[in-house]
Design a protein around this motif. Structure first.
Motif, PDB file in Angstrom:
ATOM      1  N   PRO A 440    -118.992  48.611 -12.145  1.00 23.97           N
ATOM      2  CA  PRO A 440    -119.881  47.449 -12.190  1.00 23.97           C
ATOM      3  C   PRO A 440    -119.645  46.514 -11.014  1.00 23.97           C
ATOM      4  CG  PRO A 440    -118.125  47.236 -13.805  1.00 23.97           C
ATOM      5  CD  PRO A 440    -118.003  48.603 -13.229  1.00 23.97           C
ATOM      6  N   GLY A 441    -120.722  46.064 -10.376  1.00 28.22           N
ATOM      7  CA  GLY A 441    -120.605  45.063  -9.325  1.00 28.22           C
ATOM      8  C   GLY A 441    -120.342  43.707  -9.954  1.00 28.22           C
ATOM      9  N   ASN A 442    -119.696  42.823  -9.205  1.00 19.55           N
ATOM     10  CA  ASN A 442    -119.391  41.487  -9.717  1.00 19.55           C
ATOM     11  C   ASN A 442    -120.164  40.442  -8.903  1.00 19.55           C
ATOM     12  OD1 ASN A 442    -118.357  39.119 -10.638  1.00 19.55           O
ATOM     13  ND2 ASN A 442    -116.212  39.638 -10.316  1.00 19.55           N
ATOM     14  N   PRO A 443    -121.235  39.916  -9.446  1.00 20.89           N
ATOM     15  CA  PRO A 443    -122.068  38.966  -8.698  1.00 20.89           C
ATOM     16  C   PRO A 443    -121.310  37.724  -8.237  1.00 20.89           C
ATOM     17  CG  PRO A 443    -123.139  39.654 -10.730  1.00 20.89           C
ATOM     18  CD  PRO A 443    -121.737  40.157 -10.808  1.00 20.89           C
ATOM     19  N   ALA A 444    -120.269  37.348  -8.991  1.00 22.91           N
ATOM     20  CA  ALA A 444    -119.532  36.121  -8.650  1.00 22.91           C
ATOM     21  C   ALA A 444    -118.812  36.240  -7.309  1.00 22.91           C
ATOM     22  CB  ALA A 444    -118.531  35.805  -9.757  1.00 22.91           C
ATOM     23  N   ILE A 445    -118.493  37.465  -6.879  1.00 22.64           N
ATOM     24  CA  ILE A 445    -117.841  37.687  -5.574  1.00 22.64           C
ATOM     25  C   ILE A 445    -118.789  37.275  -4.450  1.00 22.64           C
ATOM     26  CG2 ILE A 445    -117.134  39.548  -3.985  1.00 22.64           C
ATOM     27  CD1 ILE A 445    -115.972  41.024  -6.400  1.00 22.64           C
ATOM     28  N   GLY A 446    -120.100  37.424  -4.722  1.00 27.50           N
ATOM     29  CA  GLY A 446    -121.132  37.160  -3.727  1.00 27.50           C
ATOM     30  C   GLY A 446    -122.134  38.300  -3.738  1.00 27.50           C
ATOM     31  N   ILE A 447    -123.409  37.952  -3.668  1.00 27.48           N
ATOM     32  CA  ILE A 447    -124.460  38.972  -3.636  1.00 27.48           C
ATOM     33  C   ILE A 447    -124.985  39.054  -2.210  1.00 27.48           C
ATOM     34  CG2 ILE A 447    -126.801  39.539  -4.420  1.00 27.48           C
ATOM     35  CD1 ILE A 447    -126.189  38.273  -7.073  1.00 27.48           C
ATOM     36  N   LEU A 448    -125.027  40.270  -1.682  1.00 25.43           N
ATOM     37  CA  LEU A 448    -125.557  40.456  -0.327  1.00 25.43           C
ATOM     38  C   LEU A 448    -127.073  40.569  -0.393  1.00 25.43           C
ATOM     39  CD1 LEU A 448    -125.256  41.135   2.731  1.00 25.43           C
ATOM     40  CD2 LEU A 448    -125.084  43.544   2.064  1.00 25.43           C
ATOM     41  N   LYS A 449    -127.760  39.731   0.424  1.00 27.81           N
ATOM     42  CA  LYS A 449    -129.212  39.861   0.545  1.00 27.81           C
ATOM     43  C   LYS A 449    -129.479  40.615   1.841  1.00 27.81           C
ATOM     44  CE  LYS A 449    -133.534  37.264   0.670  1.00 27.81           C
ATOM     45  NZ  LYS A 449    -134.161  35.937   0.778  1.00 27.81           N
ATOM     46  N   TYR A 450    -130.046  41.805   1.715  1.00 28.90           N
ATOM     47  CA  TYR A 450    -130.285  42.639   2.885  1.00 28.90           C
ATOM     48  C   TYR A 450    -131.691  43.219   2.792  1.00 28.90           C
ATOM     49  CZ  TYR A 450    -129.915  46.597   6.127  1.00 28.90           C
ATOM     50  OH  TYR A 450    -130.144  47.502   7.138  1.00 28.90           O
ATOM     51  N   LYS A 451    -132.532  42.903   3.767  1.00 32.36           N
ATOM     52  CA  LYS A 451    -133.933  43.346   3.782  1.00 32.36           C
ATOM     53  C   LYS A 451    -134.637  43.045   2.448  1.00 32.36           C
ATOM     54  CE  LYS A 451    -133.635  46.980   7.289  1.00 32.36           C
ATOM     55  NZ  LYS A 451    -133.818  48.417   7.582  1.00 32.36           N
ATOM     56  N   GLU A 452    -134.471  41.816   2.007  1.00 30.69           N
ATOM     57  CA  GLU A 452    -135.101  41.307   0.777  1.00 30.69           C
ATOM     58  C   GLU A 452    -134.639  42.014  -0.497  1.00 30.69           C
ATOM     59  OE1 GLU A 452    -136.842  38.470   0.931  1.00 30.69           O
ATOM     60  OE2 GLU A 452    -136.293  38.615   3.039  1.00 30.69           O
ATOM     61  N   LYS A 453    -133.526  42.740  -0.418  1.00 25.28           N
ATOM     62  CA  LYS A 453    -132.973  43.376  -1.615  1.00 25.28           C
ATOM     63  C   LYS A 453    -131.561  42.830  -1.831  1.00 25.28           C
ATOM     64  CE  LYS A 453    -135.698  47.529  -1.932  1.00 25.28           C
ATOM     65  NZ  LYS A 453    -136.251  48.255  -0.818  1.00 25.28           N
ATOM     66  N   TYR A 454    -131.068  42.929  -3.080  1.00 28.15           N
ATOM     67  CA  TYR A 454    -129.800  42.302  -3.449  1.00 28.15           C
ATOM     68  C   TYR A 454    -128.779  43.344  -3.903  1.00 28.15           C
ATOM     69  CZ  TYR A 454    -132.995  38.351  -3.444  1.00 28.15           C
ATOM     70  OH  TYR A 454    -133.930  37.425  -3.075  1.00 28.15           O
ATOM     71  N   TYR A 455    -127.554  43.211  -3.394  1.00 32.99           N
ATOM     72  CA  TYR A 455    -126.495  44.186  -3.673  1.00 32.99           C
ATOM     73  C   TYR A 455    -125.245  43.492  -4.192  1.00 32.99           C
ATOM     74  CZ  TYR A 455    -129.488  47.136  -0.762  1.00 32.99           C
ATOM     75  OH  TYR A 455    -130.560  47.828  -0.261  1.00 32.99           O
ATOM     76  N   THR A 456    -124.587  44.111  -5.201  1.00 30.98           N
ATOM     77  CA  THR A 456    -123.316  43.562  -5.698  1.00 30.98           C
ATOM     78  C   THR A 456    -122.197  44.587  -5.487  1.00 30.98           C
ATOM     79  OG1 THR A 456    -123.816  44.390  -7.911  1.00 30.98           O
ATOM     80  CG2 THR A 456    -124.286  42.072  -7.486  1.00 30.98           C
ATOM     81  N   PHE A 457    -120.954  44.076  -5.521  1.00 37.84           N
ATOM     82  CA  PHE A 457    -119.781  44.918  -5.226  1.00 37.84           C
ATOM     83  C   PHE A 457    -118.667  44.595  -6.205  1.00 37.84           C
ATOM     84  CE2 PHE A 457    -122.309  43.819  -1.578  1.00 37.84           C
ATOM     85  CZ  PHE A 457    -122.690  45.085  -1.127  1.00 37.84           C
ATOM     86  N   ASN A 458    -117.758  45.558  -6.383  1.00 38.58           N
ATOM     87  CA  ASN A 458    -116.690  45.307  -7.367  1.00 38.58           C
ATOM     88  C   ASN A 458    -115.485  44.591  -6.755  1.00 38.58           C
ATOM     89  OD1 ASN A 458    -115.982  47.751  -6.024  1.00 38.58           O
ATOM     90  ND2 ASN A 458    -114.474  48.148  -7.629  1.00 38.58           N
ATOM     91  N   THR A 459    -115.361  44.627  -5.417  1.00 45.39           N
ATOM     92  CA  THR A 459    -114.292  43.852  -4.755  1.00 45.39           C
ATOM     93  C   THR A 459    -114.831  43.258  -3.453  1.00 45.39           C
ATOM     94  OG1 THR A 459    -113.542  45.716  -3.411  1.00 45.39           O
ATOM     95  CG2 THR A 459    -112.491  45.453  -5.573  1.00 45.39           C
ATOM     96  N   ARG A 460    -114.100  42.302  -2.925  1.00 43.82           N
ATOM     97  CA  ARG A 460    -114.494  41.694  -1.646  1.00 43.82           C
ATOM     98  C   ARG A 460    -114.419  42.725  -0.516  1.00 43.82           C
ATOM     99  NH1 ARG A 460    -111.434  36.434  -0.097  1.00 43.82           N
ATOM    100  NH2 ARG A 460    -109.726  37.855   0.343  1.00 43.82           N
TER     101      ARG A 460
END
Length: 581
Positions: A440-460
């Motif tokens: 699972p990605g963790n939105p609290a780490i920060g969500i990347l906005k790339y080409k109008e789409k949003y990505y989450t990650f499990n670690t920094r």
């Protein structure tokens, strides 16, 4: 069947594809397996997409290609121990049987209307003159009122007597003469209004203890059915999540250990994980709908009490009450009761849908019986999704480290929890670099906005590495999905495959918004991990885990013809007519 050409006219290409699908169905039937056209169509797409099968989308399909395609599809459809096939079957089943609340109720009312068609015509086309004919017509109107309201059977004499008395109080038989002079449309309008007023009267009388024959206590039924259904789905969800967490723990170890990887054939383990995650997602969608039902019913029960109270006050100790005062309340009561009927049907359908998803989990018991799982988990710690999110809550992305990329955070982004996250919220970097592990990605780490789409990650670290070269990882994910076609729906990759699969309307076009789960108050239990100490350890820790009950916002366009016409300019088109689905 000669060949499917890239430049073949759509209708010709379609007929060839239809033949392929038919042939697959016949071959499977010969082996005792019934396969729907939709499932066969999806399997054709899966086999053509998988690069290891060597089908070139731009090359003409020769007769030998078609034979190979049929053979591959049939062998995959007959593989009874394959979680991947189970997931695809589950996706096809869900897509064919689930619609949004609004679409379902619209369809339900349309069917009810169509069933009343012949009864309405018998009344509106009637030319009654004699007394016997007029009496017969009146009885037909009483039957129509009962059928339309759904309050008791038109063959139950007590119910008929009660409905007749209510109808006579507002529409005596003497008024039939005037009714017969109306236009067809006006007759239909009056019949609907009479039904609503009679329904309101009967519901009011029932509340006063003076009638209500054949009327089920729907509010009470719903107040019992909703918690029972919710509890069942919740427990299924808990089991699914526990199993997914266990698969994830094993796969994490496998990802770090090449020898173990060969030994365990992680391919099937990953497919088992995808199967569980897909089941979890579908249960969450159903649970979200049931929560909506619960909220509606709670509100409706309050309205019902208020309307009945208002009626009692209006008619209190009065011998005659103006119709202008009571008719609107009777009509409102009737509409409210229709809503109770709708919710009852909806709960029943959602409950059945849940039950019918369970057979698509069969491979887990076969491939991973408890003894095997215990061996694989020896010495491992099983973490829940919540636990994983908590672990890295403080390791946030520092926007100053990036000049070009845009990062979003909960405290600075409006509607942060409504963002549509790519890959259903799983970590894009982990999935791409471990050949398909879902964390699972963790939105609290920060969500990347790339080409109008949003990505989450499990670690920094994962976030930083992905942000260095997003296209590279996006391509890796796309390639993985070609090998495991069930990922197209599980990770919501439909858009990426639109151009690649020209027959995309046979896609499972479900768009379920994955709401970002930053709010840990959604979680039922706070404890995180379950430790499996080595077998010689003297203690075994208690099982603890956590349930997420997100409430996804849902937009649906399924295989019921949501997109309408066939798309032309195709290489091959698998679209099927609405009446075939």
């Amino acid at each position: 069947m000669s060949r499917v050409s890239a430049r073949m006219p759509p209708t010709q290409a379609e007929s060839v594809i239809k033949n392929i699908i038919r042939e697959i169905g016949q071959e499977c039937a010969a082996h005792g397996e019934t396969v729907s056209e939709t499932l066969a169509a999806f399997m054709v797409k899966a086999v053509v997409l998988d690069p290891s099968n060597g089908f070139n989308m731009d090359r003409t399909l020769m007769k030998s290609d078609v034979q190979k395609l049929v053979k591959l599809c049939v062998s995959r459809l007959l593989d009874s121990k394959n979680p991947s096939l189970d997931t695809i079957k589950m996706q096809v089943y869900f897509d064919m049987n689930y619609t949004s609340r609004e679409e379902f109720l619209e369809e339900h009312h349309r069917i009810l209307e169509s069933r009343l068609g012949s009864v309405i015509r018998e009344i509106t086309d009637n030319r009654a003159c004699t007394r016997e004919e007029l009496e017969s017509l009146y009885r037909k109107i009483v039957s129509y009122v009962l059928l339309r309201s759904g309050l008791g059977s038109p063959t139950d004499i007590k119910v008929v007597r009660e409905a007749t008395a209510a109808l006579q109080s507002i529409f005596p038989q003497a008024e039939l003469g005037t009714f017969l002079t109306l236009s067809k449309k006006d007759k239909e309008r009056q019949l609907k209004e009479l039904t609503m007023v009679v329904t309101g009267i009967r519901l009011f009388n029932r509340d006063c203890g003076k009638g209500g024959e054949g009327i089920d206590d729907l509010p009470a039924i719903l107040q019992e059915a909703i918690p029972a259904t919710t509890q069942h789905i919740d427990s299924q969800l808990q089991i699914a999540q526990d199993q997914a967490y266990r698969y994830t723990a094993i796969l994490e170890t496998v990802a770090k250990n090449p020898l173990l990887s060969m030994e365990l054939q992680p391919y099937m383990l990953k497919e088992a994980l995808y199967n569980m995650r897909q089941y979890e997602t579908f249960l969450q969608i159903i649970l979200s709908d049931i929560i909506t039902c619960a909220q509606e019913v709670e509100m409706m029960i309050k309205q019902l009490g208020a309307q009945l109270e208002q009626l009692k006050m209006t008619v209190k100790s009065k011998t005659a009450v103006p119709t202008s005062q009571v008719f609107p309340i009777f009509i409102a009561l009737s509409n409210l009761w229709t809503s109770f009927q709708d919710e009852t049907v909806l709960i029943s359908v959602l409950s059945n849908l849940t039950t019918h998803l369970e057979p698509f989990l069969g491979a887990h018991e076969l491939l991973f019986p408890e003894k095997v799982m215990q061996n694989l988990l020896d010495g491992l710690t099983v973490k829940t999704d919540v636990c994983r999110m908590k672990e890295h809550m403080e390791d946030r992305v520092r926007p100053v480290d990036f000049r070009k990329q845009e990062w979003l955070f909960p405290e600075t982004t409006a509607n942060f929890d409504k963002l549509l996250i790519q890959y259903r919220g799983f970590c894009a970097y982990t999935f791409a670099t471990t050949d398909g592990l879902l964390l699972p990605g963790n939105p609290a780490i920060g969500i990347l906005k790339y080409k109008e789409k949003y990505y989450t990650f499990n670690t920094r670290d994962a976030a930083y590495l992905f942000a260095e070269s997003p296209e590279n990882y996006i391509d890796l994910i796309k390639e993985k999905a070609k090998k495991n076609a069930e990922l197209i729906q599980l990770l919501e990759l439909h858009q990426q495959f639109e151009t690649l699969i020209p027959y995309s309307q046979a896609n499972l076009r479900r768009k379920v918004t994955h709401s970002v789960q930053t709010d840990l108050s959604h979680m039922r239990r706070e404890n995180c991990s379950q430790v499996y100490p080595p077998k010689d350890a003297s203690t075994q820790s208690m099982r603890e885990s956590s349930t997420r009950v997100p409430r996804p916002q849902i937009y649906i366009a399924g295989l019921r013809g949501g997109q309408g016409k066939i798309t032309y300019g195709v290489k091959v088109n698998l679209t099927r007519a609405v009446d075939e689905t």
